[in-house]
Scaffold this motif. Structure first.
Motif, PDB file in Angstrom:
ATOM      1  N   ALA A  19       0.824  -1.208   0.000  1.00  0.00           N
ATOM      2  CA  ALA A  19       0.000   0.000   0.000  1.00  0.00           C
ATOM      3  C   ALA A  19       0.857   1.256   0.000  1.00  0.00           C
ATOM      4  CB  ALA A  19      -0.929  -0.008   1.213  1.00  0.00           C
ATOM      5  N   ARG A  31      -2.710  -0.606   7.349  1.00  0.00           N
ATOM      6  CA  ARG A  31      -3.078  -0.712   5.938  1.00  0.00           C
ATOM      7  C   ARG A  31      -3.506   0.679   5.457  1.00  0.00           C
ATOM      8  NH1 ARG A  31      -1.096  -4.591   7.673  1.00  0.00           N
ATOM      9  NH2 ARG A  31      -1.855  -6.746   7.720  1.00  0.00           N
ATOM     10  N   GLU A  47      -4.382   3.914   3.023  1.00  0.00           N
ATOM     11  CA  GLU A  47      -4.854   4.287   1.691  1.00  0.00           C
ATOM     12  C   GLU A  47      -3.879   5.314   1.110  1.00  0.00           C
ATOM     13  OE1 GLU A  47      -7.427   3.130  -0.043  1.00  0.00           O
ATOM     14  OE2 GLU A  47      -7.929   1.695   1.548  1.00  0.00           O
TER      15      GLU A  47
END
Length: 386
Positions: free
Chosen positions: A58, A127, A129
């Protein structure tokens, strides 16, 4: 009026006042694709081979990120090899000096190796974005240190119920994320899973060395810097950051439970006050309900707790029945909070750390002043990628 009833009324008033701050809290962070400055992401990692992959993929996909540095802190499971194979720059942490906790030592070396104007530190179980990094840079126009509150991933009803119950203890003690007005330094909180700051300013104060022996390093850092005049923002980033913290209910009980009291950054008076609030407003109403003897105040507090459970829906990727069941576990969370306060754990990932150094004096703000006269270790030089 009985003393217990009077104490419960006072605690209830405190909790309601803290929850009321949520009406004026700052809006969540929104995605910004272009950071406008160079951004280095630093990920301290010790035995994270099984979890670091999604985080790195990511981060490496985010156009706003200039470099990704993984600091391998003595891993024995191939963490460094996994990170390098995915394209991250790997810095090998040097031998852990006495008086240091591993994460602070790794972060200090990672920041020293970073070249970006802004540094974002992430835990391996996050995680992010892509828009998170631009949002953090934007927030640094207002704050000197930004901490992001994530959305949590929980596996199963029981794990979510226990997690939400433990999370509620933080809200009852410190209020909702994103306070419109900054709290006093000794009540500042932060989330070390995601921090952002300007690199030159952090290296100028050698921030991670200031809290080198603290197990609750994130809150210790935020409070220490706040005392030095830094503006600290603890902002909601639930739409931009997810965290899968624990693999089981047992791990959640052990690992998050040990850090919840913030014992090594909180004075004894505040520790007692915080425990009293949690027992009187969270645990006691449930215990009285269980034996069929709730009072009117207990009923009101249970209603408030259910409202909080509804408000916490946005804190989870898949909110479910665990949120509604979470108040039933408040006595267990109060017990874990008390246990970890009275019997603090200073062991993590195969390392056991001594109590705070003898030459340090802590005040009620959880601050540490070195009065030993010893010199601090110098900042390490840049490490070569491996």
């Amino acid at each position: 009026m009985r003393p217990l009833t009077a104490a419960q009324m006072v605690a209830a008033a405190v909790v309601v006042a803290r929850l009321a701050r949520g009406r004026r809290r700052l809006p969540p962070l929104r995605a910004l694709p272009d950071a406008g400055v160079t951004v280095s992401v630093v990920i301290p990692a010790r035995d994270e081979a099984a979890r670091i992959g999604p985080c790195l993929r990511a981060v490496l996909a985010a156009s706003a990120v200039s470099e990704v540095i993984v600091v391998d802190d003595g891993s024995r499971d191939g963490t460094a090899e996994v990170a390098a194979s995915l394209g991250a720059k790997v810095v090998t942490a040097g031998p852990l000096p006495g008086g240091w906790v591993g994460k602070q030592w790794a972060l200090r070396q990672g920041v020293a190796a970073a070249g970006g104007e802004v540094v974002v530190t992430l835990d391996a179980d996050t995680r992010p974005e892509p828009g998170l990094f631009g949002a953090l840079v934007g927030a640094l126009e207002r704050y000197d240190l930004v901490s992001a509150a994530p959305r949590f991933v929980c596996d199963g009803v029981l794990e979510q119920a226990l997690h939400a119950s433990m999370l509620a203890t933080l809200v009852y003690r410190f209020g909702p994320v994103g306070p419109a007005s900054p709290p006093p330094p000794h009540r500042v909180v932060a989330n070390g899973q995601c921090l952002a700051f300007r690199r030159d300013r952090m290296t100028g104060v050698d921030g991670f060395a200031l809290v080198r022996d603290r197990m609750t390093d994130d809150v210790a850092l935020a409070r220490r810097l706040a005392r030095q005049g830094w503006t600290v923002g603890f902002l909601d980033a639930g739409s931009l950051l997810e965290v899968d913290m624990h693999d089981s209910v047992g791990e959640l009980w052990r690992e998050w439970g040990r850090s919840l009291p913030l014992r090594d950054v909180t004075g004894p008076g505040w520790q007692v006050a915080d425990l009293a609030v949690i027992w009187l407003t969270g645990a006691l109403p449930v215990l009285r309900l269980a034996v069929g003897r709730p009072t009117g105040l207990d009923a009101a507090l249970l209603a408030v707790r259910l409202l909080l459970a509804g408000a916490l829906r946005g804190s989870y990727r898949k909110p479910g029945a665990g949120l509604l069941l979470s108040p039933l576990l408040d006595p267990a969370s109060a017990f874990r909070l008390t246990e970890a306060t009275l019997r603090p754990v200073r062991t993590w990932r195969g390392r056991t750390y001594p109590q705070a150094r003898a030459g340090a004096r802590r005040d009620t703000c959880g601050d540490a002043r070195d009065v030993s006269g010893g010199a601090r270790p110098a900042l390490p030089g840049r490490s070569a990628a491996r």
